[in-house]
Design an enzyme around this catalytic site. Structure first.
Site, mmCIF file in Angstrom:
data_model
loop_
_atom_site.group_PDB
_atom_site.id
_atom_site.type_symbol
_atom_site.label_atom_id
_atom_site.label_comp_id
_atom_site.label_asym_id
_atom_site.label_seq_id
_atom_site.Cartn_x
_atom_site.Cartn_y
_atom_site.Cartn_z
ATOM 1 N N CYS A 93 -53.654 -17.912 -10.397
ATOM 2 C CA CYS A 93 -54.859 -18.329 -10.525
ATOM 3 C C CYS A 93 -55.840 -17.597 -9.174
ATOM 4 O O CYS A 93 -55.669 -18.500 -8.240
ATOM 5 C CB CYS A 93 -55.492 -19.130 -11.433
ATOM 6 S SG CYS A 93 -57.099 -19.778 -11.791
ATOM 7 N N ASP A 138 -49.204 -18.802 -12.815
ATOM 8 C CA ASP A 138 -49.063 -18.063 -13.645
ATOM 9 C C ASP A 138 -47.544 -17.307 -14.223
ATOM 10 O O ASP A 138 -47.158 -16.283 -13.107
ATOM 11 C CB ASP A 138 -50.535 -16.760 -13.521
ATOM 12 C CG ASP A 138 -51.850 -17.504 -13.839
ATOM 13 O OD1 ASP A 138 -52.242 -18.958 -14.123
ATOM 14 O OD2 ASP A 138 -52.369 -16.620 -13.162
ATOM 15 N N ARG A 143 -51.324 -21.740 -21.315
ATOM 16 C CA ARG A 143 -51.913 -22.371 -20.773
ATOM 17 C C ARG A 143 -53.090 -23.398 -21.701
ATOM 18 O O ARG A 143 -54.236 -22.548 -21.974
ATOM 19 C CB ARG A 143 -52.621 -22.333 -19.027
ATOM 20 C CG ARG A 143 -52.981 -23.118 -18.469
ATOM 21 C CD ARG A 143 -53.767 -23.030 -17.404
ATOM 22 N NE ARG A 143 -52.357 -22.613 -16.392
ATOM 23 C CZ ARG A 143 -52.659 -21.384 -15.106
ATOM 24 N NH1 ARG A 143 -53.886 -21.235 -14.812
ATOM 25 N NH2 ARG A 143 -51.722 -21.242 -14.323
#
Length: 279
Positions: free
Chosen positions: A187, A194, A255
């Protein structure tokens, strides 16, 4: 790449935040696509002509007019030509704000979300709100193509390096679909990992799979949003491999009740939303 822009400094991402329980559209925060596209030289003209950020939102709930909680799952298509992408934590906070708010029916919630996302993105957004029962028959899918991950190669560097794609093609003209489950970036704001599956469909000179895999792995410590990574991959492949036709599609793991799946192409239509094993 310098992302120290005022629009990023104001994001809730990475900050301690309170969770609102009453509907609040002001929680949505935009990120200008130009922040990344300027560096790629594609702000005015993109090399892809079809694309969307395809979101699946799993944690949606509100109250009906009698106060009974309702739940749903949403498919959201955010057009690649929108001025902004939507920052994911702000989207989560926005969705949570529906929890204790009353709405007449599914359609009222869907229309509200679509209106708010269009305003934030400054572009076309399609929202489809689905009852949970719709997913009872949903299969775990896989992206068709040759998986490039099982190569017996040694990796010693995990810093992003587009030059892995130098001299990556032969003279043989092919149409290929290639898949890697080893896409991992971080990120831009929080450095959280990620995890994604990458799908490349191209027509053109045959791409060397070892060079491509080394390039994919080089994203491992790279800091960018999902959407930005996919556009960077598209641009790098166009620069080094120069295919006649190209699609780059990544499906990232969930997420905060959201998965983000950017799709960019210069010849294929948008896909139906689906679910992979890691989603």
């Amino acid at each position: 790449m310098n992302y120290q822009d005022n629009s990023l400094k104001s994001l809730k991402l990475g900050q301690k935040t309170e969770y609102a329980s009453q509907y609040d559209r002001t929680l949505l925060q935009p990120v200008p696509r130009a922040l990344n596209r300027d560096g790629l030289g594609i702000t005015q003209n993109q090399p892809f002509t079809i694309g969307a950020d395809i979101w699946t939102a799993y944690e949606i709930s509100w109250l009906n007019e009698k106060g009974l909680p309702q739940v749903a799952i949403a498919d959201i298509y955010l057009d690649y030509q929108s001025q902004n992408l939507i920052e994911s934590k702000s989207f989560k906070l926005y969705l949570n704000s529906f929890n204790q708010s009353k709405f007449a029916d599914f359609n009222a919630v869907q229309q509200t979300m679509q209106r708010d996302l269009i305003e934030c993105a400054q572009g076309d957004v399609k929202v489809r709100l689905n009852p949970v029962a719709v997913y009872d028959a949903q299969k775990i899918e896989h992206l068709q193509g040759d998986c490039i991950d099982e190569q017996d190669i040694e990796i010693t560097s995990y810093e992003f390096n587009a030059d892995w794609l130098k001299d990556c093609v032969s003279d043989e003209i092919v149409e290929e679909k290639l898949v890697s489950h080893l896409l991992k970036s971080n990120c831009l704001i929080t450095n959280q990992p990620d995890w994604g599956t990458l799908h490349i469909h191209y027509v053109g000179k045959k791409i060397n799979q070892e060079k491509l895999l080394r390039y994919v792995v080089s994203f491992r410590q790279h800091n960018e949003f999902h959407e930005q990574c996919v556009e960077r991959i598209f641009c790098d492949l166009m620069h080094y491999a120069k295919p006649e036709k190209l699609t780059v599609y990544a499906r990232y793991t969930r997420r905060g009740g959201l998965d983000i799946n950017p799709f960019r192409s210069n010849f294929e239509n948008l896909p139906e939303n689906l679910r992979l094993a890691r989603q």
